[in-house]
Design a protein around this motif. Sequence first.
Motif, mmCIF file in Angstrom:
data_model
loop_
_atom_site.group_PDB
_atom_site.id
_atom_site.type_symbol
_atom_site.label_atom_id
_atom_site.label_comp_id
_atom_site.label_asym_id
_atom_site.label_seq_id
_atom_site.Cartn_x
_atom_site.Cartn_y
_atom_site.Cartn_z
ATOM 1 N N LEU A 126 -3.955 34.222 36.968
ATOM 2 C CA LEU A 126 -4.746 34.080 35.749
ATOM 3 C C LEU A 126 -5.272 32.668 35.531
ATOM 4 O O LEU A 126 -6.408 32.487 35.081
ATOM 5 N N GLY A 128 -14.652 35.055 34.510
ATOM 6 C CA GLY A 128 -14.717 34.311 33.253
ATOM 7 C C GLY A 128 -15.039 32.852 33.472
ATOM 8 O O GLY A 128 -15.829 32.247 32.726
ATOM 9 N N SER A 135 -9.781 38.827 38.265
ATOM 10 C CA SER A 135 -11.139 39.093 37.781
ATOM 11 C C SER A 135 -11.438 38.286 36.530
ATOM 12 O O SER A 135 -12.510 37.675 36.404
ATOM 13 N N VAL A 136 -10.483 38.278 35.591
ATOM 14 C CA VAL A 136 -10.672 37.503 34.364
ATOM 15 C C VAL A 136 -10.842 36.027 34.695
ATOM 16 O O VAL A 136 -11.745 35.344 34.164
ATOM 17 N N ARG A 137 -9.994 35.529 35.569
ATOM 18 C CA ARG A 137 -10.042 34.098 35.922
ATOM 19 C C ARG A 137 -11.349 33.735 36.621
ATOM 20 O O ARG A 137 -12.049 32.794 36.234
#
Length: 363
Positions: free
Chosen positions: A113, A214, A209-211
């Motif tokens: 993350l 984003g 994916s978020v890391r």
Amino acid sequence: MGDIRSTVRSRPGDARHRSSSTFTELAQQIRDRGLLRRRYGYYWSKLVAAPLILAACLIAFVWIGDTWWQLFTAAVLAILFTQIAFLGHDAAHRQIFVSGRWNDWISIILGDLLVGMSYGWWQHKHTRHHANPNKLAADPDIELPVIAVTAETAMKHRGPVLAWLRGHQGLLFFPILFLEGISLHASSVRRVLARGRLERRWVEIVFLSVRMIGYLVLVFLVLSPGIAFVFLAVQLGLFGFYMGVAFAPNHKGMPVVPRDMTVDFLRRQVLMSRDIRGGRAIDVAMGGLNYQIEHHLFPSMPRPHLRRAAPIIAAYCREQDVRYTQTGLFASYAIVVRYINRVGLGERDVFSCPLVEQRSAIG
């Protein structure tokens, strides 16, 4: 000059029972001094500080806005991401909590993350390395795609381009490290998307994916395309370089173990590893990896105890006539570069050269 076979065989005693009891005696000394006890205060302060500092950096990034001054922010983020990766490394080795589950989740949060590196990929690769450091066909850290660290690898697939690269790999080693950040992210994505068993696969996919997505969205929202691309190049390049120079001195240029050779645990971990001398600044900069011998012997030892364990282990190795290698940081880089340069130029006797250099480096 002797190779790793003679280095091991020249030591007194060849009974397996004696080898096992030799490490048991050392482990008892370490336990008696309390060096395997948890350091909750030390680690909780880092676990709280890491996300807070990262949040502050991202807020500063947005506040500074679309300017070339953001390249300094990129450098700061590269250092911060590496330090967070070191903390994730500690958690993955069970240094922080007694609970394996707690350590796993901390590693996933920090690695996937915050940094963008798959914990599952790292664990699979790093566990094999710890089991057999510098052993042919067993240690993935000596099977690199471009840099050859063994004569066996250097002689494979020697096309004209690769042959030229490997012939100059000593000179190219540090520049290539600037690509390591991209390689680490790419390897993480391949691992979580590949077939095969991977615990918490979907958690890792979501966190990565978020890391990654984003982070890219934030960069391109704040910066114009030209500055954004340079910002990412600087951040990824310095992150990879920092990771590379922290891990490179630990084993490269040390003896390589033939695939058919068995070495007892104490010698396997000590003879193939190298410690880096230095003060507290080196400890912080390298995330404790400068105590590589101590870390390999006791992977779950909390990072702040490694410095205290080093003189105990060094003295014990002298008593057992086991070579304990310690050198300065820049001397270690010189050893690594000279070694891989000889390998790339076709040096076949890769077992004797590192030992000669270690003798000259440590006096």
